[in-house]
Design an enzyme around this catalytic site. Sequence first.
Site, PDB file in Angstrom:
ATOM      1  CD  GLU A   1       2.809  -0.597   7.652  1.00 16.18           C
ATOM      2  OE1 GLU A   1       2.478   0.390   6.960  1.00 16.18           O
ATOM      3  OE2 GLU A   1       2.024  -1.245   8.358  1.00 16.18           O
TER       4      GLU A   1
ATOM      5  CG  ASP B   1      -0.439   8.609   2.809  1.00 11.93           C
ATOM      6  OD1 ASP B   1      -0.660   7.945   3.838  1.00 11.93           O
ATOM      7  OD2 ASP B   1       0.150   8.151   1.807  1.00 11.93           O
TER       8      ASP B   1
END
Lengths: 254, 254, 394, 394
Positions: free
Chosen positions: A45, A56
């Site tokens: 990824e 995040d």
Amino acid sequence: MNRINQIFERKENLLSIYFTAGFPKIDDTVKIIKELDKSQVDIIEIGLPFSDPLADGPTIQKSSEKALSNGMTTNLLFDQLKDLRKISDIPVVIMGYFNPILQYGIEKFCSNCKDVGIDGLIIPDLPADIFKKNYKIIFEKYKLNMMFLITPQTSNERINLIDDLSKGFIYMVSSYSVTGAKDSFDKYQIEYFKRIKKLNLSNPLLIGFGISNKKTFQTACQNSNGAIIGSAYIKYIENHGVSKTRDFIKLIKD
Amino acid sequence: MNRINQIFERKENLLSIYFTAGFPKIDDTVKIIKELDKSQVDIIEIGLPFSDPLADGPTIQKSSEKALSNGMTTNLLFDQLKDLRKISDIPVVIMGYFNPILQYGIEKFCSNCKDVGIDGLIIPDLPADIFKKNYKIIFEKYKLNMMFLITPQTSNERINLIDDLSKGFIYMVSSYSVTGAKDSFDKYQIEYFKRIKKLNLSNPLLIGFGISNKKTFQTACQNSNGAIIGSAYIKYIENHGVSKTRDFIKLIKD
Amino acid sequence: MKNFNVNKDGFYGDFGGAFIPEMLFPNINELQKNYIRISESKEFKKEFNQLLHDYVGRPTPLYYAKRLSEKFKTKIYLKREDLCHTGAHKINNTIGQILLAKKLGKKRIIAETGAGQHGVATATVCALMGVECVIYMGEVDISRQAPNVARMKMLGAKVRPATSGSKTLKDATNEAIRDWISNPVDTHYIIGSVVGPHPYPDMVARFQSVIGYETKKQLLKFENTENPTHVIACVGGGSNAAGLFYPFLNNKNVNIVCVEAAGKGVHSGESAATSILGTEGIIHGSKTLLMQTKDGQITEPYSISAGLDYPGIGPMHANLFRSKRGEFISIDDSDAMKWGLILSQMEGIIPAIETSHAFAVLDKMKFNKNDIIVFNCSGRGDKDLDTYVNYFKL
Amino acid sequence: MKNFNVNKDGFYGDFGGAFIPEMLFPNINELQKNYIRISESKEFKKEFNQLLHDYVGRPTPLYYAKRLSEKFKTKIYLKREDLCHTGAHKINNTIGQILLAKKLGKKRIIAETGAGQHGVATATVCALMGVECVIYMGEVDISRQAPNVARMKMLGAKVRPATSGSKTLKDATNEAIRDWISNPVDTHYIIGSVVGPHPYPDMVARFQSVIGYETKKQLLKFENTENPTHVIACVGGGSNAAGLFYPFLNNKNVNIVCVEAAGKGVHSGESAATSILGTEGIIHGSKTLLMQTKDGQITEPYSISAGLDYPGIGPMHANLFRSKRGEFISIDDSDAMKWGLILSQMEGIIPAIETSHAFAVLDKMKFNKNDIIVFNCSGRGDKDLDTYVNYFKL
Ligand SMILES: Cc1ncc(COP(=O)(O)O)c(C=O)c1O
Ligand SMILES: Cc1ncc(COP(=O)(O)O)c(C=O)c1O
């Protein structure tokens, strides 16, 4: 058949590794892909860095900031990836926030993805419903798999919608949290994993968020088709260098 | 006949000197009286120091603060003055704010004044009307002259009241200001002096506030029966010492 | 029935009057002669009430403090003077006085200030009217109430430090009086509390009485009565208290509670608890209770709150004390600070430290379930944030 | 007639929607499904209006600014949100949202804040309701709005610094969203402006619309019309503007003026003038205009005022801009600061620096004698005193 779908047909206990493009150095993208290829990870990824990565945790935030200050851009990423399929056959997914993709132009973005051999996309802030209504048709045109997230809170009804829309795998967020490495899973997480597994979804499941070591990886594998590691890998290469990728993978897999 | 009334019968161009009891040193009171006696001033005004002398400028404020921190009290002042009339025949007035006198006990205060030979009182924050209504009778009992102030703003009607109540002299405040030394008078002050003089009051007039030198003293004398000096004298003894009192008086009178 | 309001000579019982130097006679006399005529005129009232409504933000709410009431098992209401423009009750009075000063043709305004709230309120109305403004403030207060000093400067006022004595409110008042003596013709002195020579105590109480009158009207809606069982306020000079108490002064069914600052303890030597420590005397032109030596020298008071750091109380309050019409309670620094935090965290209202003193009586008095207690929440704590933060090490 | 309000999908023209990570779907969905049902219920309205009245101090005055009107030869009114409890309009919204959160059974509140006003308003309602409260605030803002940080702490809230990006409002918002992702079940996120995913922009605008509705009623008394010719407000996220504009959105006779912060100059690279510098994109879950690079990286904005230092505007305002329904004006730091001083010294009102920006249009626009201009005086300047004092060397 898309490389992502193929890998799930072929293998179990998949390991997917996330890294931020342009981190630690601007031209590490290709190097990291080569390392991951050598290490025989199952899915790669690539994170397209964003100034405001609100799903995040600190590790990925900081890597994104660094990547951007290194000069990472969407154009540059595609440029770096132009020989991707000469380097590796591993399925590759781009994970990015929606705004940079929108600014780049969705169609152009998808078209470039296809050209360089990207297999799918994860766009955490593009909700399934909006995707379905406005953008599905474009992504399908370029044969890009879309992977959506589910969380411990996601209703069964919605999981079915997401299962319908996802192609490749479902990104099963392990807990209530933003990305970031954790040491272990608690019993509520295990219950949640089991609950989802029982739903017998049409897509395979990868567990992400909080996978950091062999133990958490194995627990994830017992409850799904594999796991995604991001923050732990980023921390590792920050401390030990990109060239030590294989050591990191060994720590997880062996 | 009270010493104050006598002096106005005998003399013109009177000089009245104010000093703060207990300043610069706690036992300077008697020394200063002796010096003033030798210097042949006409009236002595002893300031009973008060913590909050709101009609006074910085010089007298500071001298009061110092006197209090030296330990000056009402009792001590009367003690220091017990031999007053062995030292001097000059008329002596106590100038003090009303609160310390009230706390001492008005009757006791007056009685002590009489005992030590004080001739009169100036209490700047005891208004003429309140005096008349509540206290006149006590002060008269002890044969203490009360001297009231008038200012450029005082109406003729009120001046008449004050003239009625004052015995000895009227304290003619030279300008809109608290006490403090100034260099000269302006034309409005002169006009005011002349206006008051024309009223032909029954009491003589002494001009105070802002008299600091020969020039202002002389102008005052031209327009009244004399003048009162406070701040300028206090500054002088602070700088040159009590023993130089005679020099100061010479600067004013010669 | 006894009258606890001012009499025609400017006295409350033994207290009050106008013990002023002759230099101030014309000014005080002018006020005595005109303050009622002007302030009761239709035109004045209209202008005053309109400014209170449109500019100050009146009526201020009467707020039922639910969590506090539950905790103390009684009915607690807060009269929200902290919501007034500039953050305290002080502006009710400055609006009144600036209008009065204008009618008297004054061109220049002076004021003293302790906490700075009155200074800010004065500077504010001067800006509003375009009038020159000088504020006297003790040096100690200038440093402990820095935000208010900044506000006065923003508003275009000159702030002059008082450097004598304890360098607090008393000394600022002395300086203001000296200024007035020096500028008697075109200057009006806006005193900030119910202190000073008559007619100030009565004039300021009247301008502040809007607090009490609004309370009556508002309470009627909540409790079906205009009369609380208790009215409670902190007392520096006493203006916020006077404003709340005003309509209840002669109604013995309403208990009056005055809260004074005990500083580091009533008998610590660092206190401002005038009713206990004070004796009859004269301060700033008024006969009242004040803290003084036996020689009549005025004592330097102490309180952590600049607005209560005053050695006297207004003559109305002196009379409430002597006549026992009012109950007097003193609260030390630490209890006041504690209550600043309690009110913040239980009701979301950060009070001025002055105001915190009032609430601390909840630990000292017992109330019944059916009591209706109105606290004057006299001001907000923005000016005191540094003090709170340092005290609690937040 | 065109509709400038939100449509049933949560869009204002092209702008709005809910671009949120799946982790927030249940929370946002719960809000979308319930916010109108709850907030329009009789019970909620009663509680909301009572708190606005008794606790916040509403209605806030509509104040005719006489001196300013004379100077600019037009009719200038100030809607006095600066008089709200805690000192700005922000609390209208936090009262609404805390009541909503309670109905939804939430036990913990988080919020972002820039100027700290929203943080204080949130901490305040949490104290009032006895609910845990965490406030995210950019590190830069923590140091330039120190008084508000102190207030939040006094109120018992935890203040967590946001250390990423420009360390201002945008970054605090990111952190708050991350917290919500991590605590989705028992936590409600009280967004402080008309930004974020649907239903926030509409929900916040509804809670703030009391500003506009009161204005209509009050103006009727002054001017015999409910409709001003101009409504003017500063725009950070846009909540005070949305609140004032709300009842006028679809009335073309009322001119809408949005004032943005130009920082050191629109094209200086240090600015927050989103309408000029921004392009369509997604920020904090909403499609709107925002300042970004051509790569879609969000630009770090700059303004001397912490509350306008945001790279986006709410979707309602983006639509007002694109449709030309609203006029957008940008004001740089120095003009805003100048107007802070002018308002202080001409009307006795020290405005928040955010608010000062709005007034600066008086130098940029021409008005007629009969125009009726309503400014939203969105907040008071107590939090900005240090900035003012240093800037003007007072
Ligand atoms: C908020 C507040 N409350 C009370 C006081 C005390 O004054 P007073 O007793 O006149 O109300 C002050 C004085 O500055 C104040 O600012
Ligand atoms: C006083 C004031 N005005 C305006 C704003 C800007 O926010 P909004 O545009 O949402 O009204 C703020 C933000 O903190 C503020 O404190």
